[in-house]
Design an enzyme around this catalytic site. Structure first.
Site, PDB file in Angstrom:
ATOM      1  N   GLU A 102      37.870   9.045  16.742  1.00  9.99           N
ATOM      2  CA  GLU A 102      37.189   9.781  15.668  1.00  9.99           C
ATOM      3  C   GLU A 102      37.353   9.118  14.304  1.00  9.99           C
ATOM      4  OE1 GLU A 102      39.098  10.942  18.104  1.00  9.99           O
ATOM      5  OE2 GLU A 102      38.513  12.949  18.746  1.00  9.99           O
TER       6      GLU A 102
ATOM      7  N   CYS B 227      42.151  15.675  18.953  1.00  7.53           N
ATOM      8  CA  CYS B 227      43.540  16.054  18.707  1.00  7.53           C
ATOM      9  C   CYS B 227      43.651  16.746  17.342  1.00  7.53           C
ATOM     10  CB  CYS B 227      44.446  14.828  18.785  1.00  7.53           C
ATOM     11  SG  CYS B 227      44.387  13.770  17.323  1.00  7.53           S
TER      12      CYS B 227
ATOM     13  N   CYS C 192      42.873  14.603  14.320  1.00  9.03           N
ATOM     14  CA  CYS C 192      41.435  14.312  14.215  1.00  9.03           C
ATOM     15  C   CYS C 192      40.667  15.522  13.715  1.00  9.03           C
ATOM     16  CB  CYS C 192      40.879  13.855  15.559  1.00  9.03           C
ATOM     17  SG  CYS C 192      41.302  12.144  15.917  1.00  9.03           S
TER      18      CYS C 192
ATOM     19  N   ASN D 234      38.932   4.489  20.262  1.00  9.70           N
ATOM     20  CA  ASN D 234      40.360   4.448  19.951  1.00  9.70           C
ATOM     21  C   ASN D 234      40.870   3.008  20.033  1.00  9.70           C
ATOM     22  OD1 ASN D 234      39.810   4.835  22.745  1.00  9.70           O
ATOM     23  ND2 ASN D 234      41.899   5.515  23.152  1.00  9.70           N
ATOM     24  N   ILE D 235      41.812   2.698  19.165  1.00 10.85           N
ATOM     25  CA  ILE D 235      42.369   1.344  19.056  1.00 10.85           C
ATOM     26  C   ILE D 235      43.888   1.463  19.051  1.00 10.85           C
ATOM     27  CG2 ILE D 235      42.441  -0.769  17.694  1.00 10.85           C
ATOM     28  CD1 ILE D 235      39.733   0.095  16.450  1.00 10.85           C
ATOM     29  N   GLU D 236      44.498   1.088  20.162  1.00 13.13           N
ATOM     30  CA  GLU D 236      45.943   1.275  20.319  1.00 13.13           C
ATOM     31  C   GLU D 236      46.712   0.050  19.834  1.00 13.13           C
ATOM     32  OE1 GLU D 236      46.445   2.508  24.418  1.00 13.13           O
ATOM     33  OE2 GLU D 236      45.590   4.493  23.966  1.00 13.13           O
TER      34      GLU D 236
HETATM   35  O1  LIG Z   1      41.131  13.143  19.815  1.00 13.09           O
HETATM   36  C1  LIG Z   1      41.569  12.178  20.424  1.00 13.09           C
HETATM   37  C2  LIG Z   1      42.716  12.244  21.243  1.00 13.09           C
HETATM   38  C3  LIG Z   1      43.194  11.078  21.790  1.00 13.09           C
HETATM   39  N1  LIG Z   1      42.572   9.895  21.557  1.00 13.09           N
HETATM   40  C4  LIG Z   1      43.138   8.649  22.086  1.00 13.09           C
HETATM   41  C5  LIG Z   1      44.431   8.251  21.413  1.00 13.09           C
HETATM   42  C6  LIG Z   1      45.065   7.370  22.459  1.00 13.09           C
HETATM   43  O2  LIG Z   1      44.587   6.038  22.297  1.00 13.09           O
HETATM   44  C7  LIG Z   1      44.529   7.930  23.770  1.00 13.09           C
HETATM   45  C8  LIG Z   1      45.554   8.716  24.553  1.00 13.09           C
HETATM   46  O3  LIG Z   1      46.083   9.733  23.787  1.00 13.09           O
HETATM   47  O4  LIG Z   1      43.446   8.791  23.453  1.00 13.09           O
HETATM   48  C9  LIG Z   1      41.420   9.827  20.805  1.00 13.09           C
HETATM   49  O5  LIG Z   1      40.852   8.747  20.617  1.00 13.09           O
HETATM   50  N2  LIG Z   1      40.955  10.972  20.273  1.00 13.09           N
HETATM   51 ZN   LIG Z   2      42.846  12.214  17.473  1.00  9.53          ZN
END
Ligand SMILES: O=c1ccn([C@H]2C[C@H](O)[C@@H](CO)O2)c(=O)[nH]1
Ligand SMILES: [Zn+2]
Length: 130
Positions: free
Chosen positions: A54, A85, A88, A41-43
């Site tokens: 994903e 989520c 995804c 994940n990349i915020e």
């Molecule tokens: O299916 C998911 C659900 C959440 N996140 C990440 C998004 C965010 O950066 C962090 C907290 O929600 O988790 C994912 O990478 N995949």
């Molecule tokens: Zn997701």
């Protein structure tokens, strides 16, 4: 599931950029070419602009020329499991089949295995809803 997929997801998680949620996630896909494509994940400071692990993995797969998810592993540090989520699930379904297996992992390995159709029942994808 072979161990290399789990290890790829765990290694990808180490690259997560998650300073806001502090919730690193890793994902790894085995594609039809037999190769593994991973992502984290990349915020973003503008919170809605961040994205999940994903789609990072899916992007790597697509840009390498593969289009089919044979199996996929997802791992997070902080929860027992990280079910993908809703958004995804839709993104994974685009490149998966109804019986494609998705492994929900913790640091010790696979804790739960689910199929695509279990993760996204009645999804908006012809190969999932038939
Ligand atoms: O299916 C998911 C659900 C959440 N996140 C990440 C998004 C965010 O950066 C962090 C907290 O929600 O988790 C994912 O990478 N995949
Ligand atoms: Zn997701």
């Amino acid at each position: 599931m072979s161990h290399d997929l789990f290890e790829a997801a765990r290694a990808a998680m180490a690259h997560a950029y998650a300073p806001y949620s502090k919730f690193p996630v890793g994902a790894a896909i085995r594609a039809e070419d037999g190769r593994i494509y991973a992502g984290a994940n990349i915020e973003n400071i503008s919170f809605p602009q961040g994205w999940c692990a994903e789609p990072t993995a899916i992007s790597h797969m697509i840009m390498a020329g593969a289009t089919k998810i044979v199996e996929m592993a997802v791992i997070a540090e902080k929860l027992p499991l990280c079910p993908p989520c809703g958004g995804c699930r839709q993104k994974i379904a685009e490149f998966a089949s109804a019986k494609t297996q998705i492994y929900l992992c913790d640091e010790t390995g696979v804790k739960k295995t689910m199929t695509m159709e279990e993760l996204l029942p009645h999804g908006f994808a012809t190969d999932v809803i038939g």
